[in-house]
Design an enzyme around this catalytic site. Structure first.
Site, PDB file in Angstrom:
ATOM      1  N   ASP A  27     -12.906  -2.852 -22.564  1.00 55.02           N
ATOM      2  CA  ASP A  27     -13.820  -1.709 -22.389  1.00 55.02           C
ATOM      3  C   ASP A  27     -15.172  -2.063 -23.023  1.00 55.02           C
ATOM      4  O   ASP A  27     -16.043  -2.623 -22.349  1.00 55.02           O
ATOM      5  CB  ASP A  27     -13.170  -0.443 -22.982  1.00 55.02           C
ATOM      6  N   ASP A  67      -5.490   2.632 -26.846  1.00 52.54           N
ATOM      7  CA  ASP A  67      -6.900   2.216 -26.939  1.00 52.54           C
ATOM      8  C   ASP A  67      -7.363   2.300 -28.389  1.00 52.54           C
ATOM      9  O   ASP A  67      -7.350   3.383 -28.985  1.00 52.54           O
ATOM     10  CB  ASP A  67      -7.742   3.146 -26.054  1.00 52.54           C
ATOM     11  N   GLU A 102      -5.918  -1.530 -25.092  1.00 51.09           N
ATOM     12  CA  GLU A 102      -7.347  -1.538 -24.777  1.00 51.09           C
ATOM     13  C   GLU A 102      -8.205  -1.781 -26.006  1.00 51.09           C
ATOM     14  O   GLU A 102      -7.993  -1.169 -27.052  1.00 51.09           O
ATOM     15  CB  GLU A 102      -7.702  -0.182 -24.130  1.00 51.09           C
ATOM     16  N   LYS A 113      -4.929   7.130 -28.275  1.00 56.19           N
ATOM     17  CA  LYS A 113      -5.914   6.442 -29.102  1.00 56.19           C
ATOM     18  C   LYS A 113      -5.239   5.880 -30.351  1.00 56.19           C
ATOM     19  O   LYS A 113      -4.345   6.515 -30.926  1.00 56.19           O
ATOM     20  CB  LYS A 113      -7.021   7.423 -29.503  1.00 56.19           C
ATOM     21  N   GLY A 147     -13.584   6.737 -18.373  1.00 62.46           N
ATOM     22  CA  GLY A 147     -14.491   7.873 -18.454  1.00 62.46           C
ATOM     23  C   GLY A 147     -15.133   7.957 -19.821  1.00 62.46           C
ATOM     24  O   GLY A 147     -14.771   7.221 -20.747  1.00 62.46           O
ATOM     25  N   LYS A 171     -16.236   1.498 -16.382  1.00 63.63           N
ATOM     26  CA  LYS A 171     -16.976   2.753 -16.480  1.00 63.63           C
ATOM     27  C   LYS A 171     -18.345   2.481 -15.881  1.00 63.63           C
ATOM     28  O   LYS A 171     -19.132   1.725 -16.480  1.00 63.63           O
ATOM     29  CB  LYS A 171     -17.143   3.168 -17.943  1.00 63.63           C
ATOM     30  N   LYS A 218      -2.808   7.570 -21.923  1.00 58.90           N
ATOM     31  CA  LYS A 218      -3.322   6.600 -22.893  1.00 58.90           C
ATOM     32  C   LYS A 218      -3.467   7.323 -24.211  1.00 58.90           C
ATOM     33  O   LYS A 218      -3.910   8.473 -24.242  1.00 58.90           O
ATOM     34  CB  LYS A 218      -4.668   6.085 -22.376  1.00 58.90           C
ATOM     35  N   SER A 254      -6.474  10.498 -21.384  1.00 58.34           N
ATOM     36  CA  SER A 254      -6.624   9.830 -22.670  1.00 58.34           C
ATOM     37  C   SER A 254      -6.446  10.873 -23.769  1.00 58.34           C
ATOM     38  O   SER A 254      -7.171  11.870 -23.797  1.00 58.34           O
ATOM     39  CB  SER A 254      -8.025   9.206 -22.739  1.00 58.34           C
TER      40      SER A 254
HETATM   41  O1  OSB Z   1     -12.802   4.312 -25.078  1.00 56.06           O
HETATM   42  O2  OSB Z   1     -12.222   4.972 -23.157  1.00 56.06           O
HETATM   43  C1  OSB Z   1     -12.786   5.187 -24.247  1.00 56.06           C
HETATM   44  C2  OSB Z   1     -13.965   8.818 -24.396  1.00 56.06           C
HETATM   45  C3  OSB Z   1     -15.199   8.677 -25.000  1.00 56.06           C
HETATM   46  C4  OSB Z   1     -15.597   7.417 -25.389  1.00 56.06           C
HETATM   47  C5  OSB Z   1     -14.788   6.311 -25.161  1.00 56.06           C
HETATM   48  C6  OSB Z   1     -13.553   6.447 -24.519  1.00 56.06           C
HETATM   49  C7  OSB Z   1     -13.136   7.744 -24.166  1.00 56.06           C
HETATM   50  C8  OSB Z   1     -11.818   8.001 -23.584  1.00 56.06           C
HETATM   51  C9  OSB Z   1     -11.633   9.245 -22.741  1.00 56.06           C
HETATM   52  O3  OSB Z   1     -10.832   7.343 -23.820  1.00 56.06           O
HETATM   53  C10 OSB Z   1     -12.175   9.097 -21.372  1.00 56.06           C
HETATM   54  C11 OSB Z   1     -12.222  10.391 -20.605  1.00 56.06           C
HETATM   55  O4  OSB Z   1     -11.224  11.105 -20.560  1.00 56.06           O
HETATM   56  O5  OSB Z   1     -13.288  10.692 -20.029  1.00 56.06           O
HETATM   57 MG    MG Z   2     -11.794   2.640 -24.283  1.00 54.41          MG
END
Ligand code: OSB
Ligand code: MG
Length: 372
Positions: free
Chosen positions: A242, A192, A217, A167, A294, A266, A165, A139
């Site tokens: 999510d 996301d 997402e 953001k 994660g 998660k 992915k 991500s």
């Molecule tokens: O929305 O998936 C999410 C990290 C922190 C809080 C929310 C998210 C995320 C990530 C990264 O997208 C997940 C990771 O690499 O652990």
């Molecule tokens: Mg997310």
């Protein structure tokens, strides 16, 4: 096994790259590592809360107080049997899923070590085998410019990652994703938004449909299932859930409403692996696309995620990346590594299957709480 002691460690891990999302920018990751001791053994889990209530309402402080005052005391002296579900210990505690998940994970590790089995074997459905390796995904946070993002994505593609992915936030979306897509036409790519959009943005979000995304997402607020369902009905890209699905029941409701065709699972968000396994089984039954997400976990939480993601039911690469993508030095030895082929090896030793580095853990620990 009778639980003798529970210990919380508030850790602050410096991130190698700041992680920016629509809810803010993190330069270090605060988290709570959980250690449970019983019968000469110890088990490790992680409540991947954050310093601030951004992604979720839970923070280090809420985790600390709920474990100190409510979850910890009934656990000490309790007999933990064949199932690590802690639901029976705390029948009247609502919410605080990450705190619950952290303790539960430590109990699973303890049981796995006592049985001499890897977590992956315990987390797989009964009678089924975990995979030996899992595909790595990553991500990538919001960057200072679209060019920077393309560069960062390129580094991960070079590193073998099987899925990327990016953001999103208002003002950092269609044009930016189009640039990434142009640079990597065949890359399995998702996006996301962490809930940054509202129903009025549906036309804008529908423009993403032409970019060949694997998923979009959490475009809308966590409670706005209706907008997710509306967008999913108007889009061929899979809407991935999510923040909308903090529990088994919420997942079932969202799927019933057609709010998405993919789930980011998660374990920490849904209150632990016992509940996560039910979500996995539900998605599997319904043929819903599923992957393991994660929360910037340290190696301890990450290894629990690797273990569950290695079982059947997970249809796509998750947000499970190598340790060095997050921190210079992980709290586990060896760190989680991504091979040139983009695969992560699933540990086969007892419990987590990697040693916990007490020296590294101690260096990043700001405070401890011991109960009993
Ligand atoms: O929305 O998936 C999410 C990290 C922190 C809080 C929310 C998210 C995320 C990530 C990264 O997208 C997940 C990771 O690499 O652990
Ligand atoms: Mg997310």
């Amino acid at each position: 096994m009778r639980v003798e002691q529970i210990e919380l460690l508030h850790c602050r891990l410096p991130l190698v790259h700041p992680f920016e999302t629509s809810f803010g920018r993190e330069v270090e990751k605060d988290t709570v590592v959980v250690r449970v001791r019983a019968e000469g053994l110890e088990g490790f889990g992680e409540a991947p809360v954050a310093a601030a209530p951004g992604y979720s309402a839970e923070t280090v402080e809420t985790c600390w107080s709920v474990v100190r005052d409510w979850m910890g005391p009934p656990l000490v002296g309790a007999e933990v049997g064949a199932d690590a579900d802690v639901g029976a210990l705390w029948p009247k505690i609502r919410g605080h899923h990450m705190a619950r998940a952290g303790i539960e994970a430590a109990l699973w590790d303890l049981r796995a070590r006592a049985a001499g089995k890897p977590l992956a074997e315990l987390y797989a459905p009964p009678g089924e085998r975990p995979a030996e390796t899992i595909p790595a995904g990553v991500s990538v946070g919001i960057q200072s410019s679209p060019q920077k993002l393309v560069e960062r994505v390129g580094e991960h593609v070079e590193g073998g990652y099987r899925r990327v992915k990016v953001k999103l936030k208002r003002g950092w979306d269609v044009e930016v994703v189009a640039k990434v897509r142009e640079a990597f036409p065949a890359l399995p790519l998702g996006a996301d938004a962490n809930g940054d959009y509202g129903p009025e943005d549906i036309p804008r979000l529908r423009e993403m449909d032409g970019l060949g995304l694997l998923f979009l997402e959490q475009p809308f607020a966590p409670d706005d299932l209706a907008s997710h369902a509306k967008l999913q009905a108007e889009m061929k890209t899979m809407v991935c859930l999510d923040e909308c699905v903090p529990s088994f029941e919420a997942t079932r409701s969202a799927l019933d409403l057609g709010a998405g065709r993919m789930v980011n699972l998660k374990p920490a968000r849904v209150g632990g692996v016992t509940r996560a396994r039910r979500v996995r089984d539900l998605c599997r039954e319904r043929g819903v696309a599923l992957w393991c997400g994660g929360l910037l976990e340290s190696g301890i939480g990450r290894l629990h995620n690797v273990a569950i993601a290695s079982g059947p039911g997970f249809t796509h690469p998750g947000d499970i990346s190598g340790s060095k993508r997050y921190v210079a030095e992980d709290v586990i030895e060896p760190p989680v590594e991504v091979g040139k082929d983009g695969m992560i090896r699933v540990p086969t030793g007892p419990g987590l299957g990697h040693a916990v580095r007490e020296d590294v853990l101690a260096r990043y620990t700001l405070r401890r709480l011991r109960i009993a």
